[in-house]
Structure formats: C-alpha cells, structure tokens
Design an enzyme around this catalytic site. Structure first.
Site, PDB file in Angstrom:
ATOM      1  NE  ARG A  63      -3.965  42.020  17.496  1.00  0.00           N
ATOM      2  CZ  ARG A  63      -5.240  42.109  17.121  1.00  0.00           C
ATOM      3  NH1 ARG A  63      -5.614  43.043  16.257  1.00  0.00           N
ATOM      4  NH2 ARG A  63      -6.143  41.272  17.598  1.00  0.00           N
TER       5      ARG A  63
ATOM      6  CG  HIS B  87     -13.795  33.607   8.020  1.00  0.00           C
ATOM      7  ND1 HIS B  87     -12.646  33.589   8.772  1.00  0.00           N
ATOM      8  CD2 HIS B  87     -14.292  34.867   8.122  1.00  0.00           C
ATOM      9  CE1 HIS B  87     -12.449  34.782   9.306  1.00  0.00           C
ATOM     10  NE2 HIS B  87     -13.426  35.584   8.925  1.00  0.00           N
TER      11      HIS B  87
ATOM     12  CG  ASP C 250     -10.152  27.426  10.602  1.00  0.00           C
ATOM     13  OD1 ASP C 250      -9.826  27.851   9.479  1.00  0.00           O
ATOM     14  OD2 ASP C 250     -10.824  28.087  11.410  1.00  0.00           O
TER      15      ASP C 250
END
Length: 370
Positions: free
Chosen positions: A37, A137, A167
């Site tokens: 971004r 998460h 993750d």
C-alpha cells in the site's frame, strides 16, 4: 545458477505466512516483487524494534525482495499491473476469500492475462466452507484444530505456544511445497493452476498420531495423557536443583534403560507396567537433587536423549550453530548488519551471503514505469 533464478513472483501478502513463503522462494533465486500500500506498506514495517526505518521483523522476512507501492482500489490498478502479471510465474495473496476478486485480481481474471500463472491463496480456513470468512489469528486456528488442547500446563489449562505454528507450519511451508509442485506440473502441462492453502486445515496433519489413535481405537488424546503431551515419564520436563529444566525424551527402551541406570531409578519403577504418574514423580525427585550442569556432565557421551532447556539467546551462540554456519548470512540496513533468518534451504540452493530489505515502493518506477 540457483534453482529458481528464472521464476518471477508477485507477492500481495503481508505480515508472516505469505512473506515467509516468498522469502524461501527468494533465497532459492526467485525474483520476488512485493506489492504494498502507498504510504504505509506492509503493516509489519511499523512493528518494533526498528532496524533502520522499518521493523527488524520486516527486514528478516523481506530481505532480497523488491517493493512496488500500488493502490489496489484505484481504477487503473489492474491496468498498471497487467504487464507485470503477464510475465509472472507465481502470485501469492492472503486476503480474506473474495477480496482479490472484488479488486479485479482474482484467479479467473488473471488467468486470462497469463494462463501459465500459479496463483496461491493463503487463508485461515480456505476459500470455501462455513469458516472461510471468519476473522482469526494463529491462536484461533490452533484452538479450533484441536492442537492447542493437546498442550496444557499443570493446571490443565492450554499453554500459549511461543511460535506462530499456524502461520508457518500451516501456511508458509505448505504454500511453498504446493508452489514447487505446481511449477513441476506446469513443466509438463504448460498451464498454471490455483492453490487454496488453508492454515487451519493443515494443522491437523501435525497431530497425525492423535488422529490415528482416535480413528482406529477411539483413543482421542487430551492435553496431558498421551506419550508426547506429558502422559509419560519418558517424554517429560523435569526441574533441576538450580531451577533450570531438563527435557528428557528417552522414549525407546534402549534409551530409557540407559537413562534409568544413570539416574539410579528403582528397578520396579523402570517397568513399562509401572504407574506413569508415580514414575514421573520418582524421576522428578531424583533430577531435583542436582543442578543442570551436574546432569549434563553426568549424561555427557551417553545415549539418553536429554537436554537442558536453553534460552533463545543461548541457542544462537551454541557452538553447533556456529560450526554449521546457520547464522552466517547477513541482512544490512543503513550500515548495520544482523544475521539473516535461517530459512530451511540447503546451502547449495542459496545465493548471496548478504541481502537488504526494500524501501517502500523503491522499485515502483523501475517495474511499472511512471
């Protein structure tokens, strides 16, 4: 020539799973372009401690990549990215299901631009199903997959793991594995494919033994009643006299016999038929009589599968780590150098001994033009 020198990767991911996956590809030679971004970039840049302008976490996970800053919601975003997409081999993204489609960057749209594209989506529970859009998460995936319930403290409450298992073991590693398999498949078919990587689902594999016990004998393990969850004296953590901890894992009989003989455990307690809780208590009382250094001296050169629990700081200065060159690679930022993340790749697949993380948008003009 590194194995992935001719592979171009476009990485839309942030934080940990996707960036670590693309880091492994980078280390093997892939040319990775990180899409960020404008203004803020990957949220990981803002974490602390800082290493230069950005966080050390960002530096460790993104060294050797290039960065372009693109507003994906801008009307011309897809058009600007189109030439890059056309020559990309692998795309990685980890938005919630449907986000890339709404941006005009979903697989079905991009395969029209590049039929050979391997498109990898990493998400919590996959692209479909009741949980697909649920916010979560790492800890949530561990909880819902049954993994967290297998790790409990003395009070029976689950213990928060010190590493982000979902993750890494559920997301990044499976992503890389499937990407490499897909690349091999493309060598044969000349066609790309879509990869749906679900972190939560992939965690189930890690409990293979529990699944086997449950499916075959209906012996579903709890948090402290199985061999590797604290239910056995042969796989246990014992406190030493100086309040350190001995990790003892003499599971096989030969190791258990050695261990018991060395510590002088009563013969009755050594039998496999002995009460596990009683044996654990007996071993604990023996280990508590000597310091960690005493026990390591006693166990030196013996096959007992015992270790003193080290701190992370102790681990990185272990002579073995130095001898193997595990931390020999470096990351440099503004003249300061630290060891690079030791990704699990063999040395012959890797390139430069030093790399730098990219500044936000540093390669936008070079890659996309004005």
């Amino acid at each position: 020539m590194r194995p992935l020198d001719d592979i171009r990767v476009l990485d839309f991911s942030t934080l940990l799973p996707g960036p670590f996956a693309s880091l492994m590809l980078t280390e093997a030679g892939a040319q990775v372009v990180k899409v960020e971004r404008p203004g803020r970039g990957d949220e990981m840049r803002s974490y602390v401690p800082k290493f230069g302008e950005d966080s050390v976490n960002f530096a460790l996970l993104n060294a050797g990549k290039r960065s372009i800053a693109v507003d994906l919601k801008a009307p011309d975003a897809v058009q600007r990215l189109r030439p890059l997409i056309a020559e990309t081999d692998v795309l990685i993204e980890q938005f919630r299901p449907g986000v890339m489609d709404r941006l005009g960057l979903g697989y079905e749209a991009l395969r029209l631009i590049n039929p050979r594209l391997i498109y990898c989506s990493i998400s919590g529970w996959g692209q479909s199903g009741p949980k697909a859009l649920v916010a979560a998460h790492d800890l949530n995936y561990l909880a819902e997959s049954g993994i967290l319930g297998l790790s409990t403290g003395v009070d029976g409450a689950p213990v928060i793991p010190p590493v982000l298992i979902s993750d890494l073991a559920g997301g990044a590693y499976p992503a890389v594995m499937n990407i490499l398999i897909a690349l091999r498949g493309r060598d044969k078919s000349n066609e790309g494919t879509y990869l749906d990587v679900s972190m939560g689902e992939n965690l189930l594999t890690l409990a293979y033994w529990g699944l086997g016990n449950g499916f075959v004998a209906d012996l579903w393990p709890g948090g402290s009643d199985a061999l590797v969850t604290g239910g056995s004296p042969r796989y246990q953590i014992y406190r030493t006299a100086d309040d350190r901890f001995l990790a003892a894992a003499p599971i096989e009989d030969k190791f258990w016999d050695n261990f018991c003989s060395i510590i002088g455990l009563d013969l009755v307690m050594r039998a496999s038929s002995a009460d596990h809780a009683a044996v654990t208590d007996a071993v604990g009382r023996i280990i508590a009589k000597k310091t960690a250094a005493d026990w390591m001296a006693i166990f030196e050169g013996k096959d007992v599968c015992c270790s003193i629990v080290a701190s992370l700081k102790d681990a990185v200065i272990d002579p073995h780590i130095s001898a193997r060159g595990v931390l020999a690679r470096k990351i440099s930022v503004d003249g300061r150098t630290i060891p690079a993340l030791p990704v699990p790749l063999n040395e012959q697949f890797r390139g430069s001994k030093e790399a730098k993380p990219p500044r936000l948008g540093a390669h936008t003009d070079e890659i996309l033009g004005n």
